[in-house]
Motif scaffolding. Structure first.
Motif, PDB file in Angstrom:
ATOM      1  N   ASN A  79       0.815  -1.216   0.000  1.00  0.00           N
ATOM      2  CA  ASN A  79       0.000   0.000   0.000  1.00  0.00           C
ATOM      3  C   ASN A  79       0.843   1.257   0.000  1.00  0.00           C
ATOM      4  O   ASN A  79       1.996   1.251   0.432  1.00  0.00           O
ATOM      5  N   GLN A  80       0.204   2.352  -0.493  1.00  0.00           N
ATOM      6  CA  GLN A  80       0.806   3.676  -0.328  1.00  0.00           C
ATOM      7  C   GLN A  80       1.009   3.870   1.171  1.00  0.00           C
ATOM      8  O   GLN A  80       0.138   3.535   1.983  1.00  0.00           O
ATOM      9  N   ARG A  81       2.167   4.402   1.532  1.00  0.00           N
ATOM     10  CA  ARG A  81       2.453   4.513   2.959  1.00  0.00           C
ATOM     11  C   ARG A  81       2.157   5.941   3.437  1.00  0.00           C
ATOM     12  O   ARG A  81       1.950   6.827   2.641  1.00  0.00           O
ATOM     13  N   GLU A  82       2.166   6.099   4.722  1.00  0.00           N
ATOM     14  CA  GLU A  82       2.068   7.425   5.381  1.00  0.00           C
ATOM     15  C   GLU A  82       0.728   8.128   5.150  1.00  0.00           C
ATOM     16  O   GLU A  82       0.561   9.280   5.537  1.00  0.00           O
ATOM     17  N   THR A  83      -0.187   7.469   4.473  1.00  0.00           N
ATOM     18  CA  THR A  83      -1.532   8.047   4.277  1.00  0.00           C
ATOM     19  C   THR A  83      -2.378   7.594   5.459  1.00  0.00           C
ATOM     20  O   THR A  83      -2.350   6.417   5.825  1.00  0.00           O
ATOM     21  N   GLY A 243       4.379  -1.989   3.286  1.00  0.00           N
ATOM     22  CA  GLY A 243       4.403  -0.737   2.545  1.00  0.00           C
ATOM     23  C   GLY A 243       4.897  -1.011   1.129  1.00  0.00           C
ATOM     24  O   GLY A 243       5.717  -1.914   0.914  1.00  0.00           O
ATOM     25  N   ASP A 244       4.398  -0.216   0.162  1.00  0.00           N
ATOM     26  CA  ASP A 244       4.686  -0.560  -1.244  1.00  0.00           C
ATOM     27  C   ASP A 244       6.176  -0.537  -1.589  1.00  0.00           C
ATOM     28  O   ASP A 244       6.690  -1.428  -2.278  1.00  0.00           O
ATOM     29  N   SER A 245       6.890   0.455  -1.088  1.00  0.00           N
ATOM     30  CA  SER A 245       8.309   0.543  -1.413  1.00  0.00           C
ATOM     31  C   SER A 245       9.082  -0.635  -0.817  1.00  0.00           C
ATOM     32  O   SER A 245      10.007  -1.181  -1.433  1.00  0.00           O
ATOM     33  N   ILE A 264       9.764   4.121  -8.767  1.00  0.00           N
ATOM     34  CA  ILE A 264       9.447   5.437  -9.320  1.00  0.00           C
ATOM     35  C   ILE A 264       7.957   5.472  -9.640  1.00  0.00           C
ATOM     36  O   ILE A 264       7.507   4.958 -10.668  1.00  0.00           O
ATOM     37  N   GLY A 265       7.214   5.999  -8.689  1.00  0.00           N
ATOM     38  CA  GLY A 265       5.759   6.094  -8.869  1.00  0.00           C
ATOM     39  C   GLY A 265       5.355   7.552  -8.843  1.00  0.00           C
ATOM     40  O   GLY A 265       6.058   8.403  -9.392  1.00  0.00           O
ATOM     41  N   THR A 266       4.246   7.839  -8.178  1.00  0.00           N
ATOM     42  CA  THR A 266       3.815   9.217  -7.991  1.00  0.00           C
ATOM     43  C   THR A 266       4.969  10.001  -7.367  1.00  0.00           C
ATOM     44  O   THR A 266       5.405  11.030  -7.853  1.00  0.00           O
ATOM     45  N   GLY A 267       5.486   9.453  -6.252  1.00  0.00           N
ATOM     46  CA  GLY A 267       6.759   9.900  -5.693  1.00  0.00           C
ATOM     47  C   GLY A 267       7.787   8.828  -6.007  1.00  0.00           C
ATOM     48  O   GLY A 267       7.486   7.878  -6.717  1.00  0.00           O
ATOM     49  N   SER A 268       8.987   9.002  -5.481  1.00  0.00           N
ATOM     50  CA  SER A 268       9.964   7.913  -5.626  1.00  0.00           C
ATOM     51  C   SER A 268      10.495   7.542  -4.260  1.00  0.00           C
ATOM     52  O   SER A 268      10.581   8.382  -3.366  1.00  0.00           O
ATOM     53  N   GLY A 303      15.339   7.070   1.052  1.00  0.00           N
ATOM     54  CA  GLY A 303      15.161   8.475   0.697  1.00  0.00           C
ATOM     55  C   GLY A 303      13.876   8.616  -0.099  1.00  0.00           C
ATOM     56  O   GLY A 303      13.685   7.925  -1.099  1.00  0.00           O
ATOM     57  N   ASN A 304      12.976   9.500   0.356  1.00  0.00           N
ATOM     58  CA  ASN A 304      11.691   9.715  -0.325  1.00  0.00           C
ATOM     59  C   ASN A 304      11.715  10.990  -1.132  1.00  0.00           C
ATOM     60  O   ASN A 304      12.116  12.023  -0.622  1.00  0.00           O
ATOM     61  N   ILE A 305      11.243  10.898  -2.346  1.00  0.00           N
ATOM     62  CA  ILE A 305      11.069  12.085  -3.180  1.00  0.00           C
ATOM     63  C   ILE A 305       9.562  12.290  -3.319  1.00  0.00           C
ATOM     64  O   ILE A 305       8.843  11.369  -3.736  1.00  0.00           O
TER      65      ILE A 305
HETATM   66  O1  LIG Z   1       1.333   5.640  -4.347  1.00  0.00           O
HETATM   67  P1  LIG Z   1       2.732   5.404  -4.691  1.00  0.00           P
HETATM   68  O2  LIG Z   1       2.954   4.090  -5.338  1.00  0.00           O
HETATM   69  O3  LIG Z   1       3.401   6.534  -5.394  1.00  0.00           O
HETATM   70  O4  LIG Z   1       3.509   5.237  -3.253  1.00  0.00           O
HETATM   71  C1  LIG Z   1       3.439   6.218  -2.309  1.00  0.00           C
HETATM   72  C2  LIG Z   1       4.496   5.987  -1.269  1.00  0.00           C
HETATM   73  O5  LIG Z   1       4.332   4.807  -0.563  1.00  0.00           O
HETATM   74  C3  LIG Z   1       4.541   7.151  -0.308  1.00  0.00           C
HETATM   75  O6  LIG Z   1       5.582   7.002   0.602  1.00  0.00           O
END
Ligand SMILES: O=P(O)(O)OC[C@H](O)CO
Length: 492
Positions: A79-83, A243-245, A264-268, A303-305
């Motif tokens: 999953n997208q993290r930190e949401t 978490g997805d990463s 490399i997604g919405t963020g990296s 490292g998060n972008i």
């Molecule tokens: O939704 P994504 O794939 O860009 O992932 C978002 C990240 O987990 C945020 O840290």
């Protein structure tokens, strides 16, 4: 007996994906659904938590219908993290839209914590710099914003969790409120040394600990799907959460020093597995990659972008183009960006700068600048941001990094992959792993059942640096000046 099939979900910011993965790693079926993000105020970013759950339930139904008779052994979720989501324990209704990881609403609260001199204490406990990316400060803001929420939390009526936790709650019909160590380690309420929620961090951020989920190993026993909640029969176990990463790191099979992956997604997110906790002196995060039911824990440096592939989407719309492929084609019409530099600080700057107040800039334009130069500068920016984080990881680990493995939607872009090689001066490896995050969490779930699942060729396509050094140095010099300018605007 037929080998087990895992239904893997990757709930991302831009898309939710669902895969049926066989024990040999082959993908039997896959489905995807686009997700909407709302920007109600400058700097804010929200998603409907109900939409997220409905998308997951709908994709499960599509897969079950597409593969009748295939026995599904379990569910695995990345999953997208930190949401962050807050919901009512009785009705299961979200109290407010999910404040997603890109949401900067807690910027002033974070700045106040920094001014109060708490950065050192917070990093020492959580491994994370103070930044609105992380949920702790946003949880407190949500509790303050929703009338009566703090009183209801005190009465035990409110649950809080990241997306994994929200999905698990819904899948189990409200029966289980849990998360895994990887997701917990991204909240800034988790102590990297005790591997549990941290009472002092909860006090600093003003978050009542009772609303937080139980932390379970990433391949642990999370509970079973409740009857009549999804198209799956009741009783199917949820076998892994990641978490997805972190899941992508698992899929790449990276565990030795000197290898790093970038999703490399919405963020990296760039991540390197580390033998233990690394205390970064360059603004990187120490985090938990995954934990196992045997009690072992894999640490990582990350490292998060904040805005990466999203920069391409942004520039595509700004230039009035149809899609990212059109932007790439436009970028290929010119040999270089003509001195144009785009800093995509559209939601502040993440690692290694951590400047939440920074804003995007386009600099170096002349009367000769054409849209193609801006398009090329956009793809260069994605590569240059990754390069900055890669250099920080190499310095923190005191280890040279010869190759970078890439995954995620934008990794399929050959121009970007070659620019990454050219601008970082390193070999780029692009595996054939379909959907690394979903595959990674499926592999973790399979491993817990003693099945070694393979995810494709880890070095299928290779891009080697081809740019002359003086060109690379010139582009990087312009980039550094432009980054300093964006930071100066934010802090000046
Ligand atoms: O939704 P994504 O794939 O860009 O992932 C978002 C990240 O987990 C945020 O840290």
């Amino acid at each position: 007996m037929s080998r087990p099939v895992i239904l893997a979900i990757d709930q991302g910011t831009t898309n939710t994906k669902a895969l049926l993965v066989a024990a040999d790693g082959s993908v039997l079926q896959s489905r995807s659904r686009a997700m909407r993000v709302h920007y109600p105020q400058p700097g804010w970013a929200e998603q409907s938590a109900s939409d997220i759950w409905e998308a997951v339930a709908a994709l499960i139904a599509e897969l079950v219908a597409a593969a009748p008779g295939i026995p599904i052994a379990g569910l695995a979720i990345s999953n997208q993290r930190e949401t962050i989501v807050l919901w009512d324990a009785r009705t299961g209704r979200p109290l407010a839209p999910a404040a997603i990881w890109q949401c900067g609403r807690s910027a002033s609260r974070c700045a106040a914590l920094r001014t109060a001199g708490l950065e050192h204490e917070i990093v020492a406990r959580s491994g994370l710099s103070i930044d609105p990316l992380f949920p702790a400060a946003k949880i407190a803001l949500l509790l303050d914003a929703v009338p009566g929420a703090r009183e209801r939390a005190a009465r035990g009526e409110i649950r809080c969790g990241t997306i994994d936790s929200w999905l698990l709650w819904n899948l189990t019909g409200g029966g289980v409120h849990a998360t895994d160590h990887s997701n917990a380690s991204r909240t800034q309420l988790f102590n990297l040394d005790t591997l549990d929620w941290d009472a002092e961090l909860a006090r600093i951020f003003d978050v009542p600990m009772a609303i937080l989920p139980k932390i379970v190993p990433s391949d642990g026993t999370f509970g079973t799907i409740a009857p009549d909640v999804t198209a799956l029969p009741g009783g199917v176990p949820v076998q892994a959460l990641l978490g997805d990463s972190h899941a992508a790191l698992y899929a790449h099979g990276i565990s030795e020093p000197g290898r790093v992956k970038a999703t490399i997604g919405t963020g990296s997110s760039l991540m390197a597995a580390t033998p233990g906790r690394v205390r970064s002196s360059r603004g990187l995060s120490s985090t938990i990659a995954w934990s196992r039911r045997d009690g072992s824990v894999q640490h990582a440096l990350e490292g998060n972008i904040s805005v990466s592939g999203h920069a391409v989407a942004f520039a595509t719309s700004l230039l009035g183009l149809a899609d990212g492929a059109a932007l790439t084609a436009l970028a290929q019409q010119v040999p270089d960006s003509g001195g144009v530099t785009f800093i995509p600080a559209l939601a502040g700057l993440g690692a290694p700068h951590w400047q939440a107040g920074a804003r995007g800039t386009i600099s170096g334009m002349t009367l000769a600048t054409r849209p193609a130069h801006v398009a090329r500068a956009t793809i260069e920016a994605v590569a240059l941001q990754i390069g900055d984080v890669l250099d920080a990881i190499a310095a923190d680990l005191d280890h040279s990094i010869a190759a970078l493995s890439i995954d995620g939607g934008a990794a399929r872009n050959d121009l970007l992959a070659q620019m990454l090689a050219d601008l970082t001066g390193r070999t780029i490896l692009r595996p054939t792993i379909a959907e690394a995050s979903a595959m990674g969490v499926a592999m973790l779930a399979a491993a817990a059942s003693g099945i070694e699942m393979r995810a494709g060729d880890p070095v299928a396509t290779r891009f080697d640096p081809a740019m002359p050094t003086h060109d690379r140095n010139r582009i990087k010099r312009n980039w550094r000046h432009a980054v300093a300018g964006a930071i100066a605007q934010a802090t000046g």
